[in-house]
Scaffold this active site. Structure first.
Site, short mmCIF file in Angstrom:
data_model
loop_
_atom_site.label_atom_id
_atom_site.label_comp_id
_atom_site.label_asym_id
_atom_site.label_seq_id
_atom_site.Cartn_x
_atom_site.Cartn_y
_atom_site.Cartn_z
N ARG A 1 45.21 49.61 34.47
CA ARG A 1 43.78 49.97 34.55
C ARG A 1 43.61 51.31 35.25
NH1 ARG A 1 42.42 44.08 35.92
NH2 ARG A 1 42.13 43.22 33.83
N ASP B 1 52.52 47.95 30.07
CA ASP B 1 51.44 48.23 29.12
C ASP B 1 51.44 49.71 28.73
OD1 ASP B 1 50.21 45.64 28.95
OD2 ASP B 1 49.63 45.91 31.05
N ARG C 1 37.84 37.25 27.72
CA ARG C 1 38.77 37.41 26.60
C ARG C 1 39.14 36.05 26.00
NH1 ARG C 1 41.68 41.99 27.23
NH2 ARG C 1 41.77 41.55 29.47
N TYR C 2 39.37 35.08 26.86
CA TYR C 2 39.75 33.73 26.43
C TYR C 2 38.56 32.80 26.68
CZ TYR C 2 44.40 35.78 27.22
OH TYR C 2 45.50 36.59 27.21
N LYS D 1 47.50 37.89 25.84
CA LYS D 1 48.95 37.90 26.14
C LYS D 1 49.69 36.99 25.18
CE LYS D 1 48.66 38.41 31.08
NZ LYS D 1 47.22 38.62 30.95
N CYS E 1 49.90 51.54 36.59
CA CYS E 1 48.76 50.61 36.50
C CYS E 1 48.13 50.60 35.11
CB CYS E 1 47.70 51.00 37.52
SG CYS E 1 46.23 49.97 37.40
N CYS F 1 49.43 51.91 41.91
CA CYS F 1 50.72 51.84 41.24
C CYS F 1 50.74 52.87 40.12
CB CYS F 1 50.91 50.44 40.66
SG CYS F 1 50.54 49.14 41.86
N ASP G 1 50.82 42.12 26.69
CA ASP G 1 49.39 42.14 26.37
C ASP G 1 49.21 42.92 25.08
OD1 ASP G 1 46.96 41.16 27.88
OD2 ASP G 1 48.36 41.60 29.53
N ARG H 1 38.09 31.11 30.47
CA ARG H 1 38.24 31.86 31.72
C ARG H 1 37.70 33.27 31.59
NH1 ARG H 1 42.68 30.63 28.99
NH2 ARG H 1 44.39 32.08 28.69
N CYS I 1 42.02 49.67 45.40
CA CYS I 1 43.26 48.95 45.70
C CYS I 1 43.82 49.48 47.02
CB CYS I 1 44.31 49.21 44.61
SG CYS I 1 43.80 48.66 42.99
S1 SF4 Z 1 48.47 47.45 39.23
FE1 SF4 Z 1 46.59 48.68 39.29
S2 SF4 Z 1 44.99 47.24 39.88
FE2 SF4 Z 1 46.96 46.31 40.45
S3 SF4 Z 1 47.34 46.94 42.59
FE3 SF4 Z 1 48.38 48.41 41.27
S4 SF4 Z 1 46.89 50.06 41.04
FE4 SF4 Z 1 45.73 48.29 41.75
#
Ligand code: SF4
Length: 350
Positions: free
Chosen positions: A114, A274, A92-93, A318, A112, A109, A311, A96, A105
């Protein structure tokens, strides 16, 4: 991946642990069919079943509200795909790249960003795809920093991590290896001397960025895991997500930032939530985020101040979103706000 034994993954297990009520089972089955679920023993131990809306439960226990998708929410809210030249790389940048090593994971979460791309149902990066990703990095001399992410790279074995880091170490122009992880809090027993050794490479600087949202997550075991990393000479930073009912009050946010600094972890980013599908019940307004940042300023040490960032959807990166303390009055003269909210004139500067 060696998962923490007794990680709760099925609704029946969550129900047995008293974390989901019977009357929500049907809605939660639909949530779990769509988005991965995992709660490690370390996190289960922090949840009070009598308080289902507590700050740890809200982050990990599926909620029927996840079925409500807002029009602005999208499957790829930060636009990874728009900057992914090949599988596993997000560029993206200019200086990096993200190297997404795994889609797994230790915990999943509920907010999340993603969530549509991670979990056991996703295809892992094949050895050939990893070779291609590393060749991409080697072929772009402008890449100074590689961010290992996923999923969570620290769910990989020390051997696999060491193999990737050693290959990155052979690329001259890569100077920084940054690891984004939630493992030191979610499954601290995974942080072993062998794993930490695997993150280091001669001639490169490794940084570990911890995702943590509430001071309660920094248990004694989590603090020891972080100390193991830091004592090995790897600096740690943090990133937190601003979440309704988790950390959206000044005391909780201040306590988190102080706890991090006490652990020698520099607060780096406070992310505005997000626009991931089904996460509006956990998102605050930007105005609330700015109020909280104002409340932190001056009341907790400068060491405890993260940058509040958003973001930009579509993959535009960001940007810091304030608050802004410097304004101009009607005559164009500078006015600067102090931490008590009073404003003061400041002369023109050159
Ligand atoms: S935010 Fe998403 S990628 Fe990060 S630990 Fe939680 S579930 Fe996994």
């Amino acid at each position: 991946m060696n998962v923490a034994p007794n990680t709760l993954r099925k609704l029946s297990e969550l129900q047995e642990a008293g974390l989901v009520p019977d009357n929500q089972r049907e809605a939660l089955e639909r949530v779990a069919a769509q988005y991965a679920v995992a709660i490690t023993p370390a996190m289960v131990g922090l949840i009070d079943p009598a308080d289902p809306s507590g700050p740890i439960a809200r982050q990990f226990v599926p909620n029927g509200a996840e079925l409500h998708v807002q029009p602005a929410e999208t499957a790829d809210p930060i636009g990874d795909d728009a900057h992914s030249p090949i599988r596993g790389i997000v560029h993206r940048y200019p200086d990096r790249v993200l190297l997404k090593l795994t889609h797994l994971c230790a915990v999943y979460c509920r907010f999340c960003f993603r969530r549509e791309m991670i979990g056991p149902g996703e295809m892992p990066l094949t050895p050939g795809e990893l070779d291609a990703a590393l060749s991409y990095i080697a072929g772009h001399p402008e890449i100074w920093e590689v961010v290992l992410t996923g999923g969570d790279p620290l769910v990989l074995s020390p051997r696999r991590l060491r193999a990737v880091v050693s290959r990155l170490a052979l690329i001259d122009h890569v100077k920084i290896i940054r690891v984004h992880t939630r493992v030191p809090v979610a499954d601290p027993a995974r942080i072993t001397p062998a794993l930490v050794r695997g993150l280091k490479a001669r001639g490169k600087a490794t940084y570990v960025v911890l995702h943590v949202n509430h001071a309660r997550e920094l248990t004694a075991a989590a603090r020891e895991a972080c100390a193991l990393i830091i004592d090995a000479g790897i600096p740690m930073l943090s990133q937190s997500v601003l979440l309704t009912g988790v950390n959206d009050d000044p005391q909780t946010l201040g306590a988190l930032m102080r706890a991090l600094v006490e652990c020698r972890i520099k607060p780096y980013y406070l992310h505005h939530g997000d626009l991931a599908p089904g996460t509006s019940h956990l998102r605050t307004t930007i105005e609330r985020g700015q109020e909280l940042m104002r409340a932190l300023r001056g009341r907790v040490s400068g060491l405890c101040q993260p940058t509040y960032v958003l973001d930009i959807p579509g993959g535009h990166g960001k940007s810091p979103i304030g608050p802004n303390y410097l304004t101009a009055d009607a005559d164009g003269r500078n006015r600067i706000e102090d931490y008590n909210g009073a404003t003061h004139r400041y002369p023109p500067t050159r």
